[in-house]
Write a protein that holds these residues in place. Structure first.
Motif, PDB file in Angstrom:
ATOM      1  N   VAL A  19       0.859  -1.195   0.000  1.00 50.22           N
ATOM      2  CA  VAL A  19       0.000   0.000   0.000  1.00 50.22           C
ATOM      3  C   VAL A  19       0.889   1.237   0.000  1.00 50.22           C
ATOM      4  CG1 VAL A  19      -1.897   1.222   1.132  1.00 50.22           C
ATOM      5  CG2 VAL A  19      -1.754  -1.267   1.304  1.00 50.22           C
ATOM      6  N   PRO A  20       1.367   1.672  -1.175  1.00 48.07           N
ATOM      7  CA  PRO A  20       2.214   2.871  -1.243  1.00 48.07           C
ATOM      8  C   PRO A  20       1.424   4.135  -0.927  1.00 48.07           C
ATOM      9  CG  PRO A  20       2.432   1.499  -3.221  1.00 48.07           C
ATOM     10  CD  PRO A  20       1.234   1.019  -2.476  1.00 48.07           C
ATOM     11  N   GLY A  21       2.083   5.067  -0.281  1.00 46.14           N
ATOM     12  CA  GLY A  21       1.410   6.314   0.068  1.00 46.14           C
ATOM     13  C   GLY A  21       0.945   7.093  -1.146  1.00 46.14           C
ATOM     14  N   SER A  22       1.749   7.085  -2.215  1.00 45.13           N
ATOM     15  CA  SER A  22       1.376   7.855  -3.404  1.00 45.13           C
ATOM     16  C   SER A  22       0.106   7.332  -4.054  1.00 45.13           C
ATOM     17  CB  SER A  22       2.524   7.841  -4.419  1.00 45.13           C
ATOM     18  OG  SER A  22       2.831   6.518  -4.812  1.00 45.13           O
ATOM     19  N   GLU A  23      -0.219   6.048  -3.812  1.00 46.22           N
ATOM     20  CA  GLU A  23      -1.420   5.465  -4.395  1.00 46.22           C
ATOM     21  C   GLU A  23      -2.658   5.663  -3.525  1.00 46.22           C
ATOM     22  OE1 GLU A  23      -0.699   1.430  -5.523  1.00 46.22           O
ATOM     23  OE2 GLU A  23       0.989   1.955  -6.830  1.00 46.22           O
ATOM     24  N   LEU A  24      -2.493   6.345  -2.405  1.00 51.07           N
ATOM     25  CA  LEU A  24      -3.635   6.619  -1.525  1.00 51.07           C
ATOM     26  C   LEU A  24      -4.259   7.986  -1.783  1.00 51.07           C
ATOM     27  CD1 LEU A  24      -2.317   5.255   1.892  1.00 51.07           C
ATOM     28  CD2 LEU A  24      -4.106   4.259   0.463  1.00 51.07           C
ATOM     29  N   VAL A  25      -3.568   8.850  -2.522  1.00 47.73           N
ATOM     30  CA  VAL A  25      -4.047  10.226  -2.669  1.00 47.73           C
ATOM     31  C   VAL A  25      -5.421  10.272  -3.305  1.00 47.73           C
ATOM     32  CG1 VAL A  25      -3.572  12.488  -3.639  1.00 47.73           C
ATOM     33  CG2 VAL A  25      -1.676  11.093  -2.806  1.00 47.73           C
ATOM     34  N   VAL A  26      -5.580   9.661  -4.464  1.00 44.10           N
ATOM     35  CA  VAL A  26      -6.873   9.723  -5.164  1.00 44.10           C
ATOM     36  C   VAL A  26      -7.972   8.990  -4.391  1.00 44.10           C
ATOM     37  CG1 VAL A  26      -8.117   9.095  -7.270  1.00 44.10           C
ATOM     38  CG2 VAL A  26      -5.825  10.095  -7.424  1.00 44.10           C
TER      39      VAL A  26
END
Length: 266
Positions: free
Chosen positions: A97-104
């Motif tokens: 679960v990468p942080g950059s993939e949680l933004v949207v």
């Protein structure tokens, strides 16, 4: 108290440090995380999300303030395939679960619950571009704050106090922090302590990816778990020491994971 003990829904936890107090990964999947976050938004309850990778493990050993900040977070994800593999070696299964993939996805939750969001980090141009890109992906999203701290920003100094107050006054209830470790995690813990109703995500280059000022590795490279090579080739002068330190600690971490699995299976 471990991070896992602070969560009120079932999850796995894994210990990936082999010195001192262990760091817990307590998010098993993005789906489970998003379900919990939406419940917290409904209840007007805050959260703080850290995304553990090998570079963080290196820093956790040498930076006490960083380690203390990590312990204060409500959620810790596995942000990096080596962390996922180490946890599996220890008998714990968690998803990447990468942080950059949680933004949207988190912005989508915020828009659905009519919760304003804030951006903190990067620079004014990137924040404006990230806002435009995110609003295009998430119709109805309200961005209440865009704060670009100056170079040399100290997350525990008086300037940080003023910016935290500005953030709270804006009405933003979900904040995307893009300062890089350890600054973003230290600041996240401070925001969470001062204003428990605010949710904070430490996302590294997540806003720059949205703005287009940084380019993430191609999808195929990500699937092959070679994103770190892509990053190294993009900026070898800055990253080679960091990745060398990460590679150096892997044998000890693997041994620690195997010992943990052995103890659990006895």
């Amino acid at each position: 108290m471990s991070v896992a003990a602070a969560i009120d829904w079932p999850m796995l936890s894994g210990h990936v440090t082999d010195q001192g107090q262990a760091t817990c990964v307590n998010v098993v999947s993005q789906e489970a995380l998003l379900a919990d976050l939406e419940g917290r938004l409904v209840r007007k309850q805050g959260f703080s999300i850290a995304t553990l990778n090998l570079d963080h493990v290196v820093k956790l050993r040498s930076l006490p303030a960083f380690a203390e900040a990590y312990k204060a977070h409500t959620h810790v994800t596995a942000d990096g395939n080596p962390i996922v593999w180490l946890l599996r070696l220890a008998g714990q299964r968690v998803a990447l679960v990468p942080g950059s993939e949680l933004v949207v996805p988190v912005a989508t939750l915020a828009a659905r619950q009519e919760v304003p969001v804030g951006f903190f980090g990067s620079d004014d141009g990137s924040l404006a571009a990230a806002e435009a890109a995110l609003k295009d992906k998430v119709p109805g999203l309200e961005v209440a704050a865009r704060i670009a701290p100056p170079m040399g920003f100290d997350p525990v100094g008086p300037q940080a106090d003023a910016l935290i107050a500005e953030l709270q006054a804006s009405g933003a209830r979900v904040v995307f922090l893009a300062l890089g470790a350890p600054k973003q995690e230290i600041l996240a813990a401070r925001i969470q302590s001062a204003f428990p109703e605010i949710g904070v995500l430490s996302i590294g280059a997540g806003l720059d990816f949205l703005a287009g000022s940084q380019t993430r590795a191609p999808v195929l490279v990500q699937k092959l778990a070679m994103e770190w090579v892509w990053r190294l080739l993009q900026n070898p002068g800055r990253l080679w020491r960091r990745y060398l330190a990460c590679i150096t600690i892997l044998p000890g971490l693997a041994a620690s994971a195997m010992r943990l699995r052995y103890r659990q299976e006895r």
